[in-house]
Design a protein around this motif. Structure first.
Motif, PDB file in Angstrom:
ATOM      1  N   ALA A 190       9.973  -5.737  10.105  1.00 40.85           N
ATOM      2  CA  ALA A 190      10.035  -4.741   9.035  1.00 40.85           C
ATOM      3  C   ALA A 190       9.768  -3.320   9.511  1.00 40.85           C
ATOM      4  O   ALA A 190      10.192  -2.356   8.865  1.00 40.85           O
ATOM      5  CB  ALA A 190       9.043  -5.111   7.931  1.00 40.85           C
ATOM      6  N   ASN A 244      13.158  -8.363   7.008  1.00 43.37           N
ATOM      7  CA  ASN A 244      11.943  -8.546   6.199  1.00 43.37           C
ATOM      8  C   ASN A 244      11.047  -9.615   6.820  1.00 43.37           C
ATOM      9  O   ASN A 244      10.756 -10.656   6.225  1.00 43.37           O
ATOM     10  CB  ASN A 244      12.302  -8.923   4.765  1.00 43.37           C
ATOM     11  CG  ASN A 244      12.997  -7.795   4.030  1.00 43.37           C
ATOM     12  OD1 ASN A 244      14.157  -7.898   3.656  1.00 43.37           O
ATOM     13  ND2 ASN A 244      12.277  -6.704   3.815  1.00 43.37           N
ATOM     14  N   HIS A 252       9.935  -8.808   0.201  1.00 43.30           N
ATOM     15  CA  HIS A 252      10.545  -7.512  -0.102  1.00 43.30           C
ATOM     16  C   HIS A 252      10.400  -7.246  -1.595  1.00 43.30           C
ATOM     17  O   HIS A 252      10.877  -8.041  -2.421  1.00 43.30           O
ATOM     18  CB  HIS A 252      12.015  -7.519   0.287  1.00 43.30           C
ATOM     19  CG  HIS A 252      12.613  -6.156   0.455  1.00 43.30           C
ATOM     20  ND1 HIS A 252      13.985  -5.924   0.474  1.00 43.30           N
ATOM     21  CD2 HIS A 252      12.045  -4.932   0.601  1.00 43.30           C
ATOM     22  CE1 HIS A 252      14.212  -4.639   0.657  1.00 43.30           C
ATOM     23  NE2 HIS A 252      13.049  -4.006   0.734  1.00 43.30           N
ATOM     24  N   ARG A 300       6.590   0.216  -1.580  1.00 34.90           N
ATOM     25  CA  ARG A 300       7.349  -1.000  -1.299  1.00 34.90           C
ATOM     26  C   ARG A 300       6.629  -1.836  -0.249  1.00 34.90           C
ATOM     27  O   ARG A 300       5.991  -1.296   0.661  1.00 34.90           O
ATOM     28  CB  ARG A 300       8.742  -0.629  -0.798  1.00 34.90           C
ATOM     29  CG  ARG A 300       9.683  -1.814  -0.632  1.00 34.90           C
ATOM     30  CD  ARG A 300      11.020  -1.407  -0.025  1.00 34.90           C
ATOM     31  NE  ARG A 300      11.821  -0.525  -0.883  1.00 34.90           N
ATOM     32  CZ  ARG A 300      13.119  -0.327  -0.720  1.00 34.90           C
ATOM     33  NH1 ARG A 300      13.763  -0.950   0.271  1.00 34.90           N
ATOM     34  NH2 ARG A 300      13.776   0.485  -1.519  1.00 34.90           N
ATOM     35  N   ALA A 352      15.884 -10.045   0.099  1.00 38.03           N
ATOM     36  CA  ALA A 352      15.342  -9.944   1.455  1.00 38.03           C
ATOM     37  C   ALA A 352      16.371 -10.406   2.478  1.00 38.03           C
ATOM     38  O   ALA A 352      17.254 -11.220   2.172  1.00 38.03           O
ATOM     39  CB  ALA A 352      14.074 -10.777   1.575  1.00 38.03           C
ATOM     40  N   ARG A 405       7.462  -4.813   2.697  1.00 36.65           N
ATOM     41  CA  ARG A 405       8.663  -5.172   3.443  1.00 36.65           C
ATOM     42  C   ARG A 405       8.542  -6.472   4.236  1.00 36.65           C
ATOM     43  O   ARG A 405       9.485  -6.866   4.910  1.00 36.65           O
ATOM     44  CB  ARG A 405       9.039  -4.011   4.369  1.00 36.65           C
ATOM     45  CG  ARG A 405       9.488  -2.766   3.602  1.00 36.65           C
ATOM     46  CD  ARG A 405       9.837  -1.612   4.519  1.00 36.65           C
ATOM     47  NE  ARG A 405      10.439  -0.504   3.782  1.00 36.65           N
ATOM     48  CZ  ARG A 405       9.746   0.454   3.155  1.00 36.65           C
ATOM     49  NH1 ARG A 405       8.405   0.431   3.182  1.00 36.65           N
ATOM     50  NH2 ARG A 405      10.372   1.422   2.513  1.00 36.65           N
ATOM     51  N   HIS A 406       7.387  -7.102   4.201  1.00 37.53           N
ATOM     52  CA  HIS A 406       7.271  -8.441   4.786  1.00 37.53           C
ATOM     53  C   HIS A 406       6.045  -9.122   4.197  1.00 37.53           C
ATOM     54  O   HIS A 406       5.117  -8.463   3.713  1.00 37.53           O
ATOM     55  CB  HIS A 406       7.177  -8.396   6.325  1.00 37.53           C
ATOM     56  CG  HIS A 406       5.895  -7.829   6.863  1.00 37.53           C
ATOM     57  ND1 HIS A 406       4.795  -8.615   7.173  1.00 37.53           N
ATOM     58  CD2 HIS A 406       5.533  -6.552   7.157  1.00 37.53           C
ATOM     59  CE1 HIS A 406       3.828  -7.846   7.639  1.00 37.53           C
ATOM     60  NE2 HIS A 406       4.242  -6.592   7.638  1.00 37.53           N
ATOM     61  N   LEU A 424      16.176  -1.901   4.115  1.00 34.90           N
ATOM     62  CA  LEU A 424      14.711  -1.828   4.189  1.00 34.90           C
ATOM     63  C   LEU A 424      14.213  -0.397   4.153  1.00 34.90           C
ATOM     64  O   LEU A 424      13.175  -0.120   3.546  1.00 34.90           O
ATOM     65  CB  LEU A 424      14.211  -2.507   5.466  1.00 34.90           C
ATOM     66  CG  LEU A 424      13.938  -4.008   5.376  1.00 34.90           C
ATOM     67  CD1 LEU A 424      15.248  -4.787   5.318  1.00 34.90           C
ATOM     68  CD2 LEU A 424      13.085  -4.478   6.535  1.00 34.90           C
TER      69      LEU A 424
END
Length: 474
Positions: free
Chosen positions: A387, A424, A108, A168, A203, A170-171, A218
């Protein structure tokens, strides 16, 4: 034990290329013959009418009766075992380019900047794409099966998912950039030159952490990381049954996350035809119509302009039912560069980006009367979506379990609350039964625990509660 022999494929009455072999099995305990059975059955077989072995590759039911007609033989085996199958990686098109993806190494983080200047100048590189390109093309949405309301009429929340991360990640494994080059090696080398600056964020990797007050968020579109709140059954009837129960069994269960990991690596080659503005996909898939519908939704290209080519698939298990973000970016590159674009993942990428399965945390309660009869069952089901939402995960973790909540038992009152949660982690989709094995596991664990608490034979408890024949269809 049966023995496996290498035999000349011509023994089966088939043509073969030089050096090709087939494999045959014989079991002396069946017929006493030392002649290997070939790919067909003929009148010389000494095993006709012989007892069926209890073990071995040729095991069949003892009640099986011989047929007078010749057996129907599988038609694909010889082609596959002799190395002439055609999987996604076996498709090669004239003039094709090669894609490689730069992926996040953190779960994250904000993307502060993506510098592709050095990579773009690397010999053989044709183009470097980033999240800005994906957003400019409008590739920030993916198809989700669930279109029905949840508790209180609330719809499922579908946050944007750019085909390449924008703003961004996210995983771990979230794609940040795509390199397209004349060779796979050039694309890989250039990927090492992409400079990504991140600003790390906290995360969450479990559903309970994600739902906790003050947890890192998220998606703006999903407050408290809740994607969907769904229910099934009769909550009031269940409350009443529990209030009158002689015994209540409670159990918290983890239906663990799995990576399906098919033998064949995920891969796709995309070709654009400017003559009729169509796209051709050479891809490992689980369903042509499903793939076309998802790609059309993600890219706004009409379904009749999407042509799917598929032959052999080296394992699917639900994981190959998705139109993945990589395919959308390949479409963009194939049209812009005027050449086919090929991408074959690595095993590491497969673990980080191919959808996972299961990942459910369930609290179950079973109410029983004094005679051990089931009165009601109540479930609090937390499904980890990872995510982003996949096409199928939201259905396999809500609708499918609710349709199987009784299992094989007569349970008068049922209620389940199903919450889908963002974490995440790698996105989750349908896998091997798509939620149905999960609910079966939960029910049977509850029954076993109840039997232990009541000091009753588990088989007897089940016998008392099976759906009786006279109740079908149930």
């Amino acid at each position: 034990m049966p023995r496996v022999h290498k035999v000349n494929a011509l023994a089966a009455g088939r043509t073969r290329s030089a050096g090709a072999v087939a494999f045959a099995v014989y079991n002396p305990s069946v017929c006493g013959s030392r002649r290997p059975c070939s790919a067909r059955v003929d009148s010389n077989c000494g095993g006709k009418g012989a007892p069926i072995p209890r073990h071995g590759l040729s095991r069949m039911s003892a009640t099986h009766k011989a047929h007078d007609h010749a057996p129907a033989m599988r038609v694909e085996d010889f082609r596959l075992v002799t190395g002439t199958g055609k999987y996604a990686a076996d498709w090669n098109l004239p003039g094709q380019l090669y894609a490689h993806f730069v992926r996040s190494d953190r779960a994250h983080a904000e993307i502060v900047s993506v510098n592709v200047e050095k990579a773009a100048k690397y010999p053989g590189v044709k183009r470097v794409y980033t999240g800005e390109d994906a957003m400019r093309a409008g590739y920030d949405k993916f198809f989700v099966i669930v279109n029905w309301p949840g508790r209180g009429g609330e719809p499922i929340r579908k946050p944007p998912r750019p085909a390449l991360a924008a703003g961004r990640v996210r995983h771990v494994g979230d794609a940040v950039a795509m390199i397209v080059a004349d060779s796979a090696l050039a694309a890989q080398d250039a990927a090492e030159l992409v400079e990504v600056e991140y600003r790390d964020l906290p995360a969450v990797v479990t559903v309970e952490e994600a739902l906790a007050e003050g947890a890192p968020q998220l998606h703006e579109a999903a407050p408290r990381n809740l994607a969907f709140d769904y229910e099934g059954g009769n909550e009031e009837a269940v409350k009443a049954a529990f209030a009158n129960a002689a015994h209540v069994t409670r159990l918290r269960l983890e239906v663990s996350r799995v990576a399906p990991n098919p033998l064949e690596l995920r891969g796709c080659t995309v070709q654009y035809d400017p003559g009729d503005e169509s796209y051709h996909f050479y891809v490992c898939i689980q369903g042509i119509n499903m793939m076309r519908k998802q790609l059309a939704f993600a890219t706004d290209v009409p379904e009749d302009k999407l042509v799917i080519h598929a032959q052999d698939v080296g394992g699917s298990f639900g994981q190959r039912s998705a139109a993945y973000p990589e395919y959308c970016m390949q479409m963009l590159a194939a049209k812009e560069l005027g050449r086919p674009v090929r991408w074959i993942s690595t095993r590491t990428e497969g673990f980080m980006t191919d959808t996972h399965g299961r990942a459910n945390t369930v609290t179950g309660e079973l109410a029983l009367d004094r005679g051990g009869k089931f009165l009601a069952m109540r479930l609090d089901w937390l499904g980890d979506m990872g995510a982003y939402l996949s096409a199928t995960g939201s259905a396999s973790h809500t609708r499918n379990p609710t349709t199987c909540m009784t299992g094989v038992y007569r349970i008068p009152a049922l209620y389940g609350r199903f919450r889908l949660v963002f974490t995440n982690t790698v996105p989750v989709a349908a896998y091997r039964g798509a939620g149905r094995p999960d609910i079966a596991y939960v029910i049977e664990r509850l029954v076993n625990r109840a039997a232990a608490e009541l000091k009753m034979d588990p088989a007897e408890l089940r016998r008392r509660n099976f759906i009786p024949p006279g109740a079908f269809p149930y």
